[in-house]
Design a protein around this motif. Structure first.
Motif, PDB file in Angstrom:
ATOM      1  N   GLU A 128     -14.452  -4.102  11.998  1.00 31.48           N
ATOM      2  CA  GLU A 128     -14.872  -3.563  10.716  1.00 31.48           C
ATOM      3  C   GLU A 128     -13.789  -2.616  10.377  1.00 31.48           C
ATOM      4  OE1 GLU A 128     -16.566  -3.960  13.762  1.00 31.48           O
ATOM      5  OE2 GLU A 128     -17.680  -5.580  13.174  1.00 31.48           O
ATOM      6  N   GLY A 129     -13.153  -1.792  11.156  1.00 28.26           N
ATOM      7  CA  GLY A 129     -12.167  -0.749  10.844  1.00 28.26           C
ATOM      8  C   GLY A 129     -11.092  -1.206  10.252  1.00 28.26           C
ATOM      9  N   ILE A 130     -10.563  -2.463  10.348  1.00 25.88           N
ATOM     10  CA  ILE A 130      -9.238  -3.021   9.836  1.00 25.88           C
ATOM     11  C   ILE A 130      -9.048  -2.735   8.233  1.00 25.88           C
ATOM     12  CG2 ILE A 130      -7.552  -4.877   9.578  1.00 25.88           C
ATOM     13  CD1 ILE A 130      -8.765  -5.884  12.423  1.00 25.88           C
ATOM     14  N   ALA A 131      -9.846  -3.540   7.498  1.00 25.94           N
ATOM     15  CA  ALA A 131      -9.947  -3.439   6.200  1.00 25.94           C
ATOM     16  C   ALA A 131      -9.869  -1.867   5.623  1.00 25.94           C
ATOM     17  CB  ALA A 131     -10.887  -4.333   5.399  1.00 25.94           C
ATOM     18  N   PRO A 132     -10.865  -1.012   5.825  1.00 27.22           N
ATOM     19  CA  PRO A 132     -10.918   0.374   5.171  1.00 27.22           C
ATOM     20  C   PRO A 132      -9.600   0.962   5.692  1.00 27.22           C
ATOM     21  CG  PRO A 132     -12.771  -0.019   6.621  1.00 27.22           C
ATOM     22  CD  PRO A 132     -12.108  -1.353   6.407  1.00 27.22           C
ATOM     23  N   SER A 133      -9.285   0.820   6.737  1.00 28.18           N
ATOM     24  CA  SER A 133      -8.244   1.834   7.473  1.00 28.18           C
ATOM     25  C   SER A 133      -6.794   1.338   6.943  1.00 28.18           C
ATOM     26  CB  SER A 133      -7.896   1.314   8.997  1.00 28.18           C
ATOM     27  OG  SER A 133      -8.795   1.898   9.670  1.00 28.18           O
ATOM     28  N   ALA A 134      -6.709  -0.025   6.297  1.00 35.55           N
ATOM     29  CA  ALA A 134      -5.432  -0.618   5.818  1.00 35.55           C
ATOM     30  C   ALA A 134      -5.386  -0.017   4.475  1.00 35.55           C
ATOM     31  CB  ALA A 134      -5.303  -1.934   5.845  1.00 35.55           C
ATOM     32  N   ARG A 135      -6.653  -0.116   3.842  1.00 33.68           N
ATOM     33  CA  ARG A 135      -6.760   0.452   2.511  1.00 33.68           C
ATOM     34  C   ARG A 135      -6.089   2.087   2.355  1.00 33.68           C
ATOM     35  NH1 ARG A 135     -11.895  -0.871   2.090  1.00 33.68           N
ATOM     36  NH2 ARG A 135     -11.459  -3.137   1.694  1.00 33.68           N
ATOM     37  N   TRP A 136      -6.659   2.718   3.268  1.00 31.33           N
ATOM     38  CA  TRP A 136      -6.416   4.236   3.244  1.00 31.33           C
ATOM     39  C   TRP A 136      -4.922   4.388   3.505  1.00 31.33           C
ATOM     40  CZ3 TRP A 136      -5.061   6.849   7.854  1.00 31.33           C
ATOM     41  CH2 TRP A 136      -4.684   8.384   7.636  1.00 31.33           C
ATOM     42  N   PHE A 137      -4.440   3.738   4.796  1.00 30.90           N
ATOM     43  CA  PHE A 137      -3.012   3.798   5.045  1.00 30.90           C
ATOM     44  C   PHE A 137      -2.176   3.228   4.248  1.00 30.90           C
ATOM     45  CE2 PHE A 137      -0.728   3.345   9.343  1.00 30.90           C
ATOM     46  CZ  PHE A 137      -0.572   4.732   9.622  1.00 30.90           C
ATOM     47  N   ALA A 138      -2.381   2.480   3.203  1.00 33.87           N
ATOM     48  CA  ALA A 138      -1.396   1.966   2.335  1.00 33.87           C
ATOM     49  C   ALA A 138      -0.869   3.022   1.496  1.00 33.87           C
ATOM     50  CB  ALA A 138      -2.041   0.806   1.494  1.00 33.87           C
ATOM     51  N   HIS A 139      -1.715   4.080   1.288  1.00 32.49           N
ATOM     52  CA  HIS A 139      -1.164   5.403   0.349  1.00 32.49           C
ATOM     53  C   HIS A 139      -0.058   5.895   1.292  1.00 32.49           C
ATOM     54  CE1 HIS A 139      -4.272   5.178  -2.619  1.00 32.49           C
ATOM     55  NE2 HIS A 139      -5.246   5.141  -1.722  1.00 32.49           N
ATOM     56  N   ARG A 140       0.032   5.715   2.259  1.00 34.96           N
ATOM     57  CA  ARG A 140       0.998   6.410   3.240  1.00 34.96           C
ATOM     58  C   ARG A 140       2.425   5.595   3.656  1.00 34.96           C
ATOM     59  NH1 ARG A 140      -1.091  10.869   6.148  1.00 34.96           N
ATOM     60  NH2 ARG A 140      -0.061  10.352   8.069  1.00 34.96           N
ATOM     61  N   VAL A 141       2.254   4.392   3.535  1.00 38.76           N
ATOM     62  CA  VAL A 141       3.382   3.667   3.920  1.00 38.76           C
ATOM     63  C   VAL A 141       3.971   2.624   2.702  1.00 38.76           C
ATOM     64  CG1 VAL A 141       2.396   3.527   6.275  1.00 38.76           C
ATOM     65  CG2 VAL A 141       1.829   1.731   4.695  1.00 38.76           C
ATOM     66  N   ASP A 142       5.123   2.003   3.071  1.00 36.12           N
ATOM     67  CA  ASP A 142       5.872   1.000   1.904  1.00 36.12           C
ATOM     68  C   ASP A 142       5.546  -0.332   2.503  1.00 36.12           C
ATOM     69  OD1 ASP A 142       7.053   3.473   0.758  1.00 36.12           O
ATOM     70  OD2 ASP A 142       8.538   3.281   2.378  1.00 36.12           O
ATOM     71  N   ALA A 143       5.058  -0.460   3.618  1.00 41.72           N
ATOM     72  CA  ALA A 143       4.934  -1.759   4.134  1.00 41.72           C
ATOM     73  C   ALA A 143       4.068  -1.923   5.442  1.00 41.72           C
ATOM     74  CB  ALA A 143       6.005  -2.705   4.382  1.00 41.72           C
TER      75      ALA A 143
END
Length: 307
Positions: free
Chosen positions: A207-222
């Motif tokens: 359950e934590g994968i999608a929200p974490s990826a959504r938030w983390f995408a602001h910090r990474v290029d890929a």
């Protein structure tokens, strides 16, 4: 009536021939020993399924025909550690001739239950780190098999070739899985040596994968998605969430079997071929080789697949 020595000898030879024919006829008609093989898989996702498919194809190539000279007991824990332990205990209690263990947790669970039944692993990253063998060159235990560990430096080089402008790479993984930790650490070292920056975020539940990826995408290029069982099972959710921001972050997976949905590209080993090699190792053991003397086999060069 007196029987001459010649006639007595002829009778004895005839009886011997009849006895020999009877023995060979009975031997031919006697049922052969039917091997019992168990396959224990850690979870249900494409990489592990490909490894199992390779194992079963390899067994067939070695003329182990299910229902004729071999029975196969297939068990899958679906990512549940408690279920995995129970399944391993049940399999060992049934005393199969050999156990295939797909994934590091499955191999560890089986090894905890027996030191006598041969265990052949597939999709296991580091047998020594998992304490399954004394060394990968000379296992010295009842465990051997194939490894999915790949050259992390080659993986980083391929990633830079695919995304030359990406500097910060994000990784989500389940730190409870030893093989994932080994893979992530190796990638992080190789990326740092190549001048890249890596951000790592532990994930414990799907359950934590999608929200974490959504938030983390602001910090990474890929994103780089390792062959972590939790991540592999939900790779499409990760990749989709990472593309929802104003600055989307493409996902590159560490296995061709993970190239699903919006995953940008995949690089990694051929899990089906690795499974076939595991079957070849199993045949050698069933033919009399000792598992502890058979070194761990590693995958060949990485393959890269783009959409």
């Amino acid at each position: 009536m007196r029987i001459s020595r010649f006639h007595l000898a002829a009778v004895l030879v005839t009886l011997a021939i009849i006895g020999a024919f009877a023995f060979f006829a009975m031997h031919r008609s006697a049922p052969h020993h039917q091997l019992r093989i168990a396959i224990l898989s850690t979870a249900s996702h494409d990489s592990l399924t490909a490894a199992q498919r390779g194992i079963e194809a390899g067994l067939a190539d070695a003329e182990y025909d299910e229902g004729e000279n071999v029975t196969i007991d297939r068990r899958n824990a679906d990512g549940d550690p408690a279920r995995l332990a129970t399944l391993a205990q049940s399999i060992v209690a049934s005393q199969p001739d050999l156990i295939f263990a797909i994934g590091t947790p499955a191999a560890q669970a089986a090894a905890r239950q027996t030191t006598k039944i041969p265990i052949v692993g597939a999709a296991v990253t580091d047998y020594a780190a998992a304490r399954l063998v004394k060394s990968e060159d000379a296992p010295g235990t009842n465990v051997t098999g194939t490894s999915d560990r790949y050259d992390a430096a080659a993986a980083v080089a391929l990633l830079r070739e695919l995304l030359p402008s990406a500097y910060t790479i994000g990784i989500l993984y389940d730190p409870r899985e030893l093989s994932s930790a080994v893979e992530v650490q190796a990638f992080e070292r190789a990326a740092t040596a190549a001048g890249l920056h890596v951000e790592v975020l532990p994930i414990f539940h799907a359950e934590g994968i999608a929200p974490s990826a959504r938030w983390f995408a602001h910090r990474v290029d890929a994103f780089f998605a390792p062959t972590d069982h939790l991540i592999a099972a939900h790779i499409e959710e990760l990749a989709a969430a990472a593309l929802e921001n104003d600055t989307p972050a493409p996902t590159i997976a560490a296995s061709p079997e993970m190239l699903r949905g919006p995953v940008f590209a995949a690089l990694g080993i051929d899990y089906e071929k690795s499974g076939q090699e595991a079957a070849a190792i199993a045949k050698a053991i069933l033919d009399g080789e000792i598992p502890g003397r058979l070194p761990i086999r590693h995958a060949e060069a990485l393959t890269m697949t783009e959409k």
